[in-house]
Write an enzyme that holds these catalytic residues in place. Structure first.
Site, PDB file in Angstrom:
ATOM      1  N   SER A  64       0.844  -1.207   0.000  1.00 37.40           N
ATOM      2  CA  SER A  64       0.000   0.000   0.000  1.00 37.40           C
ATOM      3  C   SER A  64       0.871   1.245   0.000  1.00 37.40           C
ATOM      4  CB  SER A  64      -0.895   0.030   1.247  1.00 37.40           C
ATOM      5  OG  SER A  64      -1.902  -0.945   1.173  1.00 37.40           O
ATOM      6  N   SER A 157      -4.444   0.207  -2.891  1.00 31.66           N
ATOM      7  CA  SER A 157      -3.759   0.602  -1.660  1.00 31.66           C
ATOM      8  C   SER A 157      -4.787   0.804  -0.552  1.00 31.66           C
ATOM      9  CB  SER A 157      -2.997   1.908  -1.897  1.00 31.66           C
ATOM     10  OG  SER A 157      -2.439   2.382  -0.686  1.00 31.66           O
ATOM     11  N   LYS A 158      -4.463   0.289   0.630  1.00 28.16           N
ATOM     12  CA  LYS A 158      -5.343   0.563   1.778  1.00 28.16           C
ATOM     13  C   LYS A 158      -4.874   1.892   2.365  1.00 28.16           C
ATOM     14  CE  LYS A 158      -7.290  -1.665   5.899  1.00 28.16           C
ATOM     15  NZ  LYS A 158      -8.705  -1.399   5.664  1.00 28.16           N
ATOM     16  N   THR A 159      -5.152   2.934   1.631  1.00 28.74           N
ATOM     17  CA  THR A 159      -4.720   4.270   2.026  1.00 28.74           C
ATOM     18  C   THR A 159      -5.889   5.062   2.599  1.00 28.74           C
ATOM     19  OG1 THR A 159      -4.021   6.436   1.186  1.00 28.74           O
ATOM     20  CG2 THR A 159      -4.960   4.954  -0.440  1.00 28.74           C
ATOM     21  N   TYR A 163     -10.679   6.545   1.926  1.00 32.26           N
ATOM     22  CA  TYR A 163     -11.762   6.250   2.871  1.00 32.26           C
ATOM     23  C   TYR A 163     -12.806   7.351   2.997  1.00 32.26           C
ATOM     24  CZ  TYR A 163     -10.322   1.630   4.100  1.00 32.26           C
ATOM     25  OH  TYR A 163     -10.046   0.286   4.033  1.00 32.26           O
TER      26      TYR A 163
END
Ligand code: PMP
Length: 300
Positions: A64, A157-159, A163
Site C-alpha cells: 500500500s 492501496s489501503k490508504t 476512505y
C-alpha cells in the site's frame, strides 16, 4: 456502550521502533499524513493470541505504501514482530490490530519528497464491527458515491485517502437507518461495502465481483478458499445491481466484519441461509487454528 475516545485510553503503542505509553503516542499537527492523507494502514484481528494472516496483512501494508510512492523503513519480519510485541505488551489475545504508516512533518506541500516515514501499531479489544445482532443479518443502503476507476486513484492501496468515499457512504446509510452502505463502482457494477467485500449465493454457487477497483480482501480470499474446500463453486464476475434480487443469500467478508449475513440491500430482503452459516462457522474455526494450519487450509 459508550465509546471511550481513542486518545483517552491506556496501554502501549509501538511508535517508530519502541513501545510508548498510549497517551504519549502523538504526532505534530503539521504532518503530511494528516493534510494530504499520505497514510496507509491495516486492520488485523488476533484470535487466541495469533494474528490471523499477519504476514499477508504486513505485505499489503508495505505494498500500500509503495503504491503511494513511499517505503516503510522496517522489514516485513520487523513489522510482524512489532505487531506481536504490541499485542503482548497490552496483555491481549483477542484484539483488533492497527498498524499505520504516514509521511511526517518535514515538508507540507503536495510534494513530499523530504518527509520521513513513520510507523505506529496499536491494539485494542473490538468485538465484531456489527455487534452481537449481526447473526440476524445487517441492512445495507445503496451508496450514491462510486468506487473510482483504478486510473483515478490507487485503488489497490489501503490508504486513508480513499476512505472519504466510505465515510460519506456509511454516514448516508446510517442516516437512512441502515447498518452500512453497498457501493457500486465507476461502471455501475456492484463493488463492496464500506469496510468489507460482498458475496452473493446464487443457485448454490458463490458470486463475487473481481477486485479491480477495491481491496482484494484477505478475508475475501480466505472465505473463497474455505468455500472451495466445501466444494462450493466460486465465481468472480462483474455483478450488476439488478441481479441482486435473484440471490438466495448475501454476506459480507472483512477483518472487522468477519463473515456477516446481509438481510437487506435497499428494498430487497434476503434471508441468511445455510451456505452463509457454513462459511461463517468455517471462518470462525479457521481463525483459531495455528498460523501453519491456517496456511494449509486456506492459502490465499
Ligand atoms: N474493503 C474495504 C474498503 C475495507 O476497508 C476492508 C477491510 N480492510 C475490506 C474491503 C476487506 O479487507 P480484509 O478482508 O483484508 O480486511
Amino acid at each position: 456502550m459508550a465509546l471511550v475516545p481513542f486518545d483517552d485510553r491506556d496501554g502501549q503503542i509501538w511508535y517508530d521502533g519502541a513501545l510508548v505509553p498510549w497517551r504519549e503516542a502523538k504526532l505534530h499537527v503539521l504532518s503530511h499524513g494528516l493534510h494530504y492523507a499520505s497514510s496507509v494502514f491495516e486492520g488485523e484481528r488476533a484470535y487466541g493470541g495469533n494474528i490471523f494472516k499477519l504476514r499477508a496483512h504486513t505485505e499489503r501494508l508495505v505494498n500500500s505504501a509503495e503504491l503511494l510512492g513511499f517505503q516503510i523503513p522496517y522489514s516485513v519480519d520487523d513489522i510482524d514482530a512489532a505487531c506481536r510485541q504490541t499485542l503482548a505488551a497490552n496483555g491481549q489475545t483477542e484484539a483488533y490490530v492497527r498498524p499505520i504508516a504516514w509521511r511526517g512533518a518535514e515538508q507540507l506541500s503536495v510534494s513530499a519528497q523530504a518527509t520521513t516515514i513513520h510507523l505506529a501499531i496499536a491494539t485494542w479489544p473490538w468485538p465484531n464491527l456489527f455487534g452481537a445482532d449481526r447473526m440476524k443479518g445487517v441492512r445495507l443502503g445503496m451508496a450514491t458515491w462510486k468506487r473510482p476507476h483504478p486510473e483515478t486513484a490507487p485503488t489497490a492501496s489501503k490508504t486513508a485517502s480513499l476512505y472519504a468515499i466510505g465515510t460519506l457512504s456509511k454516514h448516508a446509510a446510517e442516516a437512512a437507518g441502515f447498518d452500512d452502505a453497498l457501493m457500486l463502482d465507476w461502471r455501475g457494477q456492484v463493488a463492496e461495502a464500506t469496510g468489507a467485500n460482498i458475496f452473493f449465493v446464487m443457485d448454490g454457487a458463490l458470486h463475487t465481483p473481481p477486485p479491480d477497483c477495491f481491496l482484494n480482501g484477505i478475508t475475501r480470499r480466505s472465505v473463497m478458499a474455505l468455500a472451495r474446500r466445501r466444494q462450493f463453486q466460486v465465481i468472480e464476475r462483474p455483478i450488476q445491481p439488478d441481479e441482486m434480487p435473484r440471490a438466495n443469500e448475501v454476506f459480507l467478508a472483512g477483518t472487522a466484519a468477519e463473515v456477516t449475513p446481509v438481510r437487506q440491500i435497499g428494498e430487497h430482503a434476503f434471508t441468511p441461509g445455510p451456505i452463509t452459516e457454513t462459511l461463517l462457522r468455517d471462518y470462525e474455526a479457521l481463525v483459531r487454528l495455528s498460523p501453519e494450519e491456517v496456511e494449509r487450509q486456506a492459502p490465499i
